[in-house]
Design a protein around this motif. Structure first.
Motif, PDB file in Angstrom:
ATOM      1  N   PHE A 104     -43.276 -15.186   2.442  1.00  0.00           N
ATOM      2  CA  PHE A 104     -43.595 -16.140   3.515  1.00  0.00           C
ATOM      3  C   PHE A 104     -42.555 -17.262   3.574  1.00  0.00           C
ATOM      4  O   PHE A 104     -42.038 -17.591   4.646  1.00  0.00           O
ATOM      5  CB  PHE A 104     -44.994 -16.706   3.285  1.00  0.00           C
ATOM      6  CG  PHE A 104     -45.337 -17.867   4.174  1.00  0.00           C
ATOM      7  CD1 PHE A 104     -45.354 -17.731   5.553  1.00  0.00           C
ATOM      8  CD2 PHE A 104     -45.652 -19.112   3.628  1.00  0.00           C
ATOM      9  CE1 PHE A 104     -45.675 -18.810   6.379  1.00  0.00           C
ATOM     10  CE2 PHE A 104     -45.973 -20.181   4.442  1.00  0.00           C
ATOM     11  CZ  PHE A 104     -45.980 -20.037   5.814  1.00  0.00           C
ATOM     12  N   PHE A 105     -42.230 -17.834   2.425  1.00  0.00           N
ATOM     13  CA  PHE A 105     -41.231 -18.913   2.384  1.00  0.00           C
ATOM     14  C   PHE A 105     -39.871 -18.418   2.877  1.00  0.00           C
ATOM     15  O   PHE A 105     -39.149 -19.130   3.580  1.00  0.00           O
ATOM     16  CB  PHE A 105     -41.097 -19.463   0.964  1.00  0.00           C
ATOM     17  CG  PHE A 105     -42.277 -20.288   0.515  1.00  0.00           C
ATOM     18  CD1 PHE A 105     -43.238 -20.717   1.420  1.00  0.00           C
ATOM     19  CD2 PHE A 105     -42.432 -20.639  -0.825  1.00  0.00           C
ATOM     20  CE1 PHE A 105     -44.327 -21.484   1.008  1.00  0.00           C
ATOM     21  CE2 PHE A 105     -43.505 -21.409  -1.241  1.00  0.00           C
ATOM     22  CZ  PHE A 105     -44.461 -21.825  -0.329  1.00  0.00           C
ATOM     23  N   ASP A 106     -39.523 -17.186   2.515  1.00  0.00           N
ATOM     24  CA  ASP A 106     -38.235 -16.633   2.939  1.00  0.00           C
ATOM     25  C   ASP A 106     -38.199 -16.452   4.457  1.00  0.00           C
ATOM     26  O   ASP A 106     -37.193 -16.769   5.105  1.00  0.00           O
ATOM     27  CB  ASP A 106     -37.998 -15.293   2.241  1.00  0.00           C
ATOM     28  CG  ASP A 106     -36.683 -14.661   2.655  1.00  0.00           C
ATOM     29  OD1 ASP A 106     -35.617 -15.240   2.347  1.00  0.00           O
ATOM     30  OD2 ASP A 106     -36.712 -13.599   3.308  1.00  0.00           O
ATOM     31  N   LYS A 107     -39.292 -15.961   5.035  1.00  0.00           N
ATOM     32  CA  LYS A 107     -39.340 -15.768   6.487  1.00  0.00           C
ATOM     33  C   LYS A 107     -39.269 -17.100   7.226  1.00  0.00           C
ATOM     34  O   LYS A 107     -38.622 -17.209   8.276  1.00  0.00           O
ATOM     35  CB  LYS A 107     -40.614 -15.017   6.872  1.00  0.00           C
ATOM     36  CG  LYS A 107     -40.610 -13.542   6.464  1.00  0.00           C
ATOM     37  CD  LYS A 107     -41.886 -12.850   6.903  1.00  0.00           C
ATOM     38  CE  LYS A 107     -41.848 -11.366   6.546  1.00  0.00           C
ATOM     39  NZ  LYS A 107     -43.087 -10.663   6.974  1.00  0.00           N
ATOM     40  N   VAL A 108     -39.928 -18.117   6.675  1.00  0.00           N
ATOM     41  CA  VAL A 108     -39.886 -19.444   7.303  1.00  0.00           C
ATOM     42  C   VAL A 108     -38.458 -19.996   7.289  1.00  0.00           C
ATOM     43  O   VAL A 108     -37.997 -20.604   8.260  1.00  0.00           O
ATOM     44  CB  VAL A 108     -40.852 -20.413   6.590  1.00  0.00           C
ATOM     45  CG1 VAL A 108     -40.627 -21.849   7.063  1.00  0.00           C
ATOM     46  CG2 VAL A 108     -42.299 -20.004   6.844  1.00  0.00           C
ATOM     47  N   SER A 109     -37.744 -19.763   6.189  1.00  0.00           N
ATOM     48  CA  SER A 109     -36.371 -20.273   6.082  1.00  0.00           C
ATOM     49  C   SER A 109     -35.426 -19.594   7.067  1.00  0.00           C
ATOM     50  O   SER A 109     -34.354 -20.123   7.374  1.00  0.00           O
ATOM     51  CB  SER A 109     -35.844 -20.083   4.657  1.00  0.00           C
ATOM     52  OG  SER A 109     -35.653 -18.702   4.369  1.00  0.00           O
ATOM     53  N   ARG A 110     -35.820 -18.410   7.566  1.00  0.00           N
ATOM     54  CA  ARG A 110     -34.966 -17.669   8.493  1.00  0.00           C
ATOM     55  C   ARG A 110     -35.257 -17.998   9.959  1.00  0.00           C
ATOM     56  O   ARG A 110     -34.631 -17.423  10.857  1.00  0.00           O
ATOM     57  CB  ARG A 110     -35.132 -16.163   8.268  1.00  0.00           C
ATOM     58  CG  ARG A 110     -34.654 -15.698   6.903  1.00  0.00           C
ATOM     59  CD  ARG A 110     -34.966 -14.224   6.689  1.00  0.00           C
ATOM     60  NE  ARG A 110     -34.635 -13.799   5.338  1.00  0.00           N
ATOM     61  CZ  ARG A 110     -33.431 -13.377   4.962  1.00  0.00           C
ATOM     62  NH1 ARG A 110     -32.446 -13.321   5.846  1.00  0.00           N
ATOM     63  NH2 ARG A 110     -33.198 -13.012   3.712  1.00  0.00           N
ATOM     64  N   LEU A 111     -36.195 -18.885  10.208  1.00  0.00           N
ATOM     65  CA  LEU A 111     -36.481 -19.281  11.588  1.00  0.00           C
ATOM     66  C   LEU A 111     -35.258 -19.968  12.196  1.00  0.00           C
ATOM     67  O   LEU A 111     -34.457 -20.591  11.492  1.00  0.00           O
ATOM     68  CB  LEU A 111     -37.685 -20.228  11.636  1.00  0.00           C
ATOM     69  CG  LEU A 111     -39.060 -19.606  11.366  1.00  0.00           C
ATOM     70  CD1 LEU A 111     -40.107 -20.707  11.221  1.00  0.00           C
ATOM     71  CD2 LEU A 111     -39.447 -18.652  12.493  1.00  0.00           C
ATOM     72  N   SER A 112     -35.132 -19.855  13.523  1.00  0.00           N
ATOM     73  CA  SER A 112     -33.982 -20.473  14.193  1.00  0.00           C
ATOM     74  C   SER A 112     -34.067 -21.997  14.164  1.00  0.00           C
ATOM     75  O   SER A 112     -33.051 -22.680  14.273  1.00  0.00           O
ATOM     76  CB  SER A 112     -33.899 -19.985  15.646  1.00  0.00           C
ATOM     77  OG  SER A 112     -35.083 -20.317  16.352  1.00  0.00           O
ATOM     78  N   ARG A 113     -35.271 -22.525  14.029  1.00  0.00           N
ATOM     79  CA  ARG A 113     -35.460 -23.968  13.930  1.00  0.00           C
ATOM     80  C   ARG A 113     -35.548 -24.382  12.465  1.00  0.00           C
ATOM     81  O   ARG A 113     -35.891 -23.576  11.592  1.00  0.00           O
ATOM     82  CB  ARG A 113     -36.739 -24.397  14.663  1.00  0.00           C
ATOM     83  CG  ARG A 113     -36.780 -24.007  16.125  1.00  0.00           C
ATOM     84  CD  ARG A 113     -35.639 -24.621  16.912  1.00  0.00           C
ATOM     85  NE  ARG A 113     -35.762 -24.367  18.340  1.00  0.00           N
ATOM     86  CZ  ARG A 113     -34.892 -24.779  19.244  1.00  0.00           C
ATOM     87  NH1 ARG A 113     -33.828 -25.459  18.865  1.00  0.00           N
ATOM     88  NH2 ARG A 113     -35.066 -24.511  20.521  1.00  0.00           N
ATOM     89  N   ILE A 114     -35.246 -25.646  12.208  1.00  0.00           N
ATOM     90  CA  ILE A 114     -35.270 -26.150  10.836  1.00  0.00           C
ATOM     91  C   ILE A 114     -36.711 -26.365  10.398  1.00  0.00           C
ATOM     92  O   ILE A 114     -37.466 -27.101  11.041  1.00  0.00           O
ATOM     93  CB  ILE A 114     -34.502 -27.475  10.720  1.00  0.00           C
ATOM     94  CG1 ILE A 114     -33.032 -27.271  11.103  1.00  0.00           C
ATOM     95  CG2 ILE A 114     -34.597 -28.032   9.308  1.00  0.00           C
ATOM     96  CD1 ILE A 114     -32.234 -28.551  11.123  1.00  0.00           C
ATOM     97  N   VAL A 115     -37.087 -25.724   9.287  1.00  0.00           N
ATOM     98  CA  VAL A 115     -38.393 -25.943   8.659  1.00  0.00           C
ATOM     99  C   VAL A 115     -38.159 -25.998   7.155  1.00  0.00           C
ATOM    100  O   VAL A 115     -37.691 -25.028   6.557  1.00  0.00           O
ATOM    101  CB  VAL A 115     -39.402 -24.821   8.991  1.00  0.00           C
ATOM    102  CG1 VAL A 115     -40.746 -25.120   8.318  1.00  0.00           C
ATOM    103  CG2 VAL A 115     -39.583 -24.673  10.495  1.00  0.00           C
ATOM    104  N   ASN A 116     -38.456 -27.140   6.555  1.00  0.00           N
ATOM    105  CA  ASN A 116     -38.276 -27.315   5.115  1.00  0.00           C
ATOM    106  C   ASN A 116     -39.627 -27.219   4.408  1.00  0.00           C
ATOM    107  O   ASN A 116     -40.612 -27.822   4.848  1.00  0.00           O
ATOM    108  CB  ASN A 116     -37.634 -28.670   4.806  1.00  0.00           C
ATOM    109  CG  ASN A 116     -36.188 -28.727   5.278  1.00  0.00           C
ATOM    110  OD1 ASN A 116     -35.496 -27.713   5.304  1.00  0.00           O
ATOM    111  ND2 ASN A 116     -35.732 -29.910   5.653  1.00  0.00           N
ATOM    112  N   ILE A 117     -39.649 -26.470   3.318  1.00  0.00           N
ATOM    113  CA  ILE A 117     -40.858 -26.330   2.510  1.00  0.00           C
ATOM    114  C   ILE A 117     -40.714 -27.219   1.278  1.00  0.00           C
ATOM    115  O   ILE A 117     -39.719 -27.153   0.556  1.00  0.00           O
ATOM    116  CB  ILE A 117     -41.081 -24.871   2.069  1.00  0.00           C
ATOM    117  CG1 ILE A 117     -41.188 -23.946   3.290  1.00  0.00           C
ATOM    118  CG2 ILE A 117     -42.319 -24.759   1.191  1.00  0.00           C
ATOM    119  CD1 ILE A 117     -42.419 -24.160   4.130  1.00  0.00           C
TER     120      ILE A 117
END
Length: 223
Positions: free
Chosen positions: A159-172
């Motif tokens: 899940f964290f890896d997929k979020v990091s690959r989003l075109s928009r910036i999302v920091n966990i």
């Protein structure tokens, strides 16, 4: 009417050169007189012709040097201006590219929905999915999102890896993992309860930015 050389021009008497006496002088005296005449002519040439022209040439040379110095300075300014314009264009391009990573207010709901879908696709069960209050940072705003999920460690990492690959910036950040109740499945896979803060960002348009120096008007209190 014949011109009387002795009377001169306009009635002014001119000195009469005693040619007869000069012819009787010795060669040495004649040479001295010739040298004196040549010296006088040379002095007149230097004083009336050469020196004024020399001063004029010197002044023109100084003006030319000043013009060359000014031209060199202007060329240097032009060179620096071209470099500044190029740097400005590069900075503007980088800024526009950075803005593409910041969604505007209309894209935030879709982005949050994408994060939720990625969690479901990764095999996680959401316990909490709660957007927090925005934090303004000049031309952009931070949008924190409190998340709590349950699932195996591998699923959380996916899940964290997929979020990091989003075109928009999302920091966990602020990731905490604890073992969930009824932790083990039939395959002895450990189920974790994971809490974290997913922070995304949005671009604040100029009209949305709070104006500095303006105080809010207080409403008159009712008596």
């Amino acid at each position: 009417m014949a011109l009387d050389v002795k009377k001169g021009l306009g009635g002014v008497k001119l000195p009469v050169i005693p040619w007869g006496k000069l012819s009787k002088l010795s060669k040495a005296h004649k040479l001295l007189i010739a040298v004196a005449i040549l010296g006088a002519l040379w002095g007149c040439f230097v004083w009336f012709l050469y020196m004024p022209q020399t001063e004029k040439i010197t002044k023109m040379s100084g003006d030319l040097d000043a013009a060359k110095t000014k031209l060199a300075r202007l060329k240097n300014v032009e060179k620096n201006l071209r470099a500044f314009k190029k740097k400005y264009r590069d900075t503007e391009l980088k800024f526009k590219q950075a803005l593409k990573l910041l969604p505007d207010k209309h894209e935030i709901p879709a982005l949050l929905s994408s994060i939720s879908n990625l969690g479901a696709q990764s095999g996680l069960e959401f316990l909490l999915f709660q957007p927090q209050k925005e934090v303004n940072r000049n031309f952009y705003a931070e949008i924190p999102l409190k998340i709590e999920v349950t699932g195996p460690y591998h699923n959380v990492a996916t899940f964290f890896d997929k979020v990091s690959r989003l075109s928009r910036i999302v920091n966990i950040g602020d990731v905490k993992m604890t073992e969930a109740k009824a932790a083990k499945t039939k395959s002895d896979t450990v189920i974790l309860k994971t809490s974290c803060t997913a922070t995304t960002y949005k671009f604040i348009e100029a009209k949305e930015q709070p104006e500095k120096g303006k105080k809010r008007k207080r409403k008159p209190s009712k008596k």
